[in-house]
Design an enzyme around this catalytic site. Structure first.
Site, short mmCIF file in Angstrom:
data_model
loop_
_atom_site.label_atom_id
_atom_site.label_comp_id
_atom_site.label_asym_id
_atom_site.label_seq_id
_atom_site.Cartn_x
_atom_site.Cartn_y
_atom_site.Cartn_z
N HIS A 247 19.68 23.15 -73.12
CA HIS A 247 20.24 24.39 -72.58
C HIS A 247 20.50 24.24 -71.08
CE1 HIS A 247 19.80 29.10 -72.37
NE2 HIS A 247 21.02 28.68 -72.03
N HIS B 66 15.01 23.71 -74.59
CA HIS B 66 15.11 24.16 -73.20
C HIS B 66 15.94 23.18 -72.38
CE1 HIS B 66 12.46 27.56 -73.28
NE2 HIS B 66 11.35 26.89 -73.52
N HIS C 270 11.06 22.03 -79.37
CA HIS C 270 11.12 23.23 -78.54
C HIS C 270 11.53 22.89 -77.11
CE1 HIS C 270 9.40 27.33 -77.51
NE2 HIS C 270 9.46 26.77 -76.31
N GLU C 271 10.84 21.93 -76.50
CA GLU C 271 11.12 21.61 -75.10
C GLU C 271 12.49 20.96 -74.92
OE1 GLU C 271 9.40 23.04 -73.03
OE2 GLU C 271 7.63 23.47 -74.25
#
Length: 633
Positions: A431, A428, A424-425
């Site tokens: 991105h 981020h 998940h991180e």
């Protein structure tokens, strides 16, 4: 002034925050691992270098930070020379360039000081440095506050001239956005006054944080062995995961009885926050707080109401999952404290950090070699602070400043939750990396509306990879349950939070006074609506509104649900179409904030102005339930 937020994990229970967390920065609520006794957790200085992030990539030393701080303070004097002179293209361009310079350096100073503070929250040196950077950011906001109102005081012809000026081409979108916001920008003096009120407006959130994290003390409860054990924010979910139902019920009641003792104070705090929002919406001439909150992203209210309406249509799916959960737990009645106990007995998935990295890398292969190469760069080159140390900030997040690679804070445990957190991180982080690499400073920062898409897509691809690579029915059921719970908490639960915010703000706008009793009734009725007849909605849950820090960052949580839905749509396209969908998705990651969020998603193939992506997500949830029911016949 651009200011990059912490990009934090929404996870399975975004409301379960622990000391040190804020409304923008939810720690990782997925983690349900028991804390290691403090005498076995290393102090910061004993953490090996290979397990730490490398903040020297941001500032080589404290002396370098001090130098940049002093230079930024000096620049504030320079920006004043443009006040009263912003009428021609050359002057506006010089002002914008200096504004960017000040904003970037403030961002760097703020991010570094806070990440150093998060390494050891008790270190007074970095507590003070964090406070110093916070005060600087308010001072910068005040110093820059004259720019927009002064430009917008120009005549329409002058504004058109600035927008069409070749000299201001890099700032065309800035000027167009200013014009869009013109009806809500006040005079120079009024803007300065609102900027000065920045610290004061944070009072409701700060007061709630002190009550919740410092003053709130829970009673001890008995664990499975009958031992008196401390109940904390961090251990609460552990108790709710207990196989012993009496332990779950005892912890559940203890938490909400404790909040109930503070209900009037917390109701006053939350009501004050809503009234603060109402003040700003009226001061800036918005029709409602909801429209004010969505305006920055250029999101129409229909996107918000579409989400709520579509989820209402899909409530039978949630209620079907409640029925399945009751069956698998072999319960006559399913209570609110039965929602987190695992449905699969005695399945231990020990996954080391190195194994997690490799599995994530394999799962993200559909995104192409360029994406995987960036992932490996992050693994190897000081992006990640991996393990817990004494007094380290809890949870997980991605953060950073333009011009330097992003950073990820973890508190890794060798389990499935932590592997998903890492995926998940890093979503981020990559991105942010691709946005910064492909966009100029002003256009690089994407909105929170887009932020959860990249992180959740990584989780979706990881889950798909794990399900495709196991034939063990027990393990498959465990994974399906894990994924179904993400839908329950990230889509249904966050939408219920969003509906609670909508109702409470509308009542305040209509002149109603919200008491603890009124908050509790609204919240209880929503739980009854969402969970349906298969759930016994315990009266205690009516106090849960009192422990949700996200309510102090109003009309924010809906973005978890829309982001999850968009990510689900993207993952389906990538797995079904292959390269064309990958190219569209990478284009989305590279777009940063170069256009409005809805437009960026639409160009990449996901139209969030319609309910279709949410319906697609619900079809995936329905498929999960089909598979779970088949496995449990």
């Amino acid at each position: 002034m651009r200011f990059i937020p912490i990009l934090a994990l929404a996870g399975l229970l975004a409301s379960t925050l622990v000391p040190g967390s804020g409304a923008h920065s939810a720690p990782n609520p997925k983690s349900s691992v028991r804390r290691v006794p403090m005498n076995r957790i290393p102090v910061r200085k004993d953490v090996p270098a290979e397990h730490r992030w490398n903040l020297q990539d941001l500032f080589a030393s404290q002396e370098a930070w001090n130098k940049e701080y002093n230079e930024t303070k000096e620049s504030l004097g320079k920006i004043k020379q443009y006040a009263g002179k912003l009428s021609d293209a050359a002057t506006v361009k010089q002002c914008f360039q200096l504004e960017d310079d000040i904003s970037l350096h403030t961002e760097r100073l703020y991010v570094y000081s806070n990440m150093k503070h998060h390494e050891d929250m008790t270190d007074p040196v970095y507590q003070a440095l964090s406070d110093k950077a916070q005060k600087l950011s308010v001072e910068v906001s005040q110093a820059l506050s004259f720019i927009s109102p002064e430009i917008l005081s120009l005549s329409d012809d002058q504004l058109k001239s600035l927008v069409s000026s070749p000299e201001l081409k890099p700032y065309k979108s800035t000027l167009e956005e200013m014009i869009r916001q013109k009806p809500h920008v006040l005079s120079k003096d009024e803007e300065a006054l609102l900027a000065m009120a920045g610290n004061m407006s944070g009072a409701p959130s700060n007061i709630f944080g002190m009550i919740n994290n410092a003053d709130m003390k829970f009673p001890k409860v008995k664990n499975e062995n009958g031992e008196e054990t401390e109940l904390t924010h961090g251990s609460y979910i552990q108790f709710l995961e207990s196989r012993d139902r009496k332990v779950r019920e005892q912890a559940f009641k203890a938490v909400y009885e404790t909040y109930s003792k503070q209900k009037n104070t917390i109701a006053a705090t939350l009501s004050s926050n809503i009234n603060k929002n109402l003040f700003y919406s009226q001061a800036r001439k918005y029709p409602s707080v909801l429209e004010m909150s969505l305006f920055g992203d250029n999101i129409k209210p229909e996107v918000y109401t579409n989400l709520i309406d579509t989820i209402h249509e899909s409530l039978p799916l949630l209620q079907r999952y409640m029925k399945l959960r009751k069956k698998l737990l072999k319960l006559d009645e399913l209570h609110m404290y039965d929602l987190f106990v695992p449905l699969v007995d005695d399945l231990q998935m020990k996954i080391t950090y190195d194994e997690a990295k490799e599995t994530i890398k394999e799962s993200l292969a559909p995104l192409g070699q360029t994406y995987v190469n960036i992932l490996e760069d992050g693994y190897k080159n000081g992006w990640i602070d991996i393990y817990e140390n004494q007094n380290k900030r809890s949870g997980a997040y991605s953060w950073g400043a333009y011009g330097t690679h992003p950073y990820v804070l973890l508190n890794h445990k060798d389990n499935l939750n932590s592997m998903f957190t890492l995926a998940h991180e890093m979503g981020h982080a990559i991105h942010s990396y691709l946005s910064d690499e492909n966009q100029p400073y002003r256009d690089a920062q994407y909105t929170i509306f887009l932020a959860e898409v990249a992180s959740t897509l990584n989780e979706a691809l990881l889950m798909d990879h794990l399900l495709k690579n196991t034939d063990d029915p027990k393990k498959k059921l465990y994974l399906l349950t894990y994924y179904a719970d993400q839908f329950r908490t990230t889509v249904f639960r966050q939408t219920m939070f969003a509906e609670f915010e909508k109702i409470t703000h509308e009542k305040t706008e209509q002149g109603e006074s919200l008491t603890a009793q009124e908050f509790s009734k609204i919240y209880y009725d929503l739980n009854t609506l969402y969970h349906g007849k298969e759930m016994v909605v315990d009266q205690d849950i009516e106090m849960e509104w009192a422990r949700i820090p996200h309510f102090y960052n109003s009309f924010y949580v809906y973005k978890y649900a829309t982001g999850f839905s968009a990510a689900t749509s993207f993952s389906k396209q990538i797995l079904d179409e292959g390269q064309p969908a990958v190219e569209r998705y990478l284009g989305f990651l590279k777009s940063g904030g170069s256009d409005y969020s809805i437009n960026i998603l639409k160009k990449a193939g996901v139209d969030m102005s319609s309910p279709e992506p949410i319906k697609q997500a619900m079809s995936v949830f329905s498929s999960l339930l089909d598979q779970m029911e088949e496995l449990t016949k």
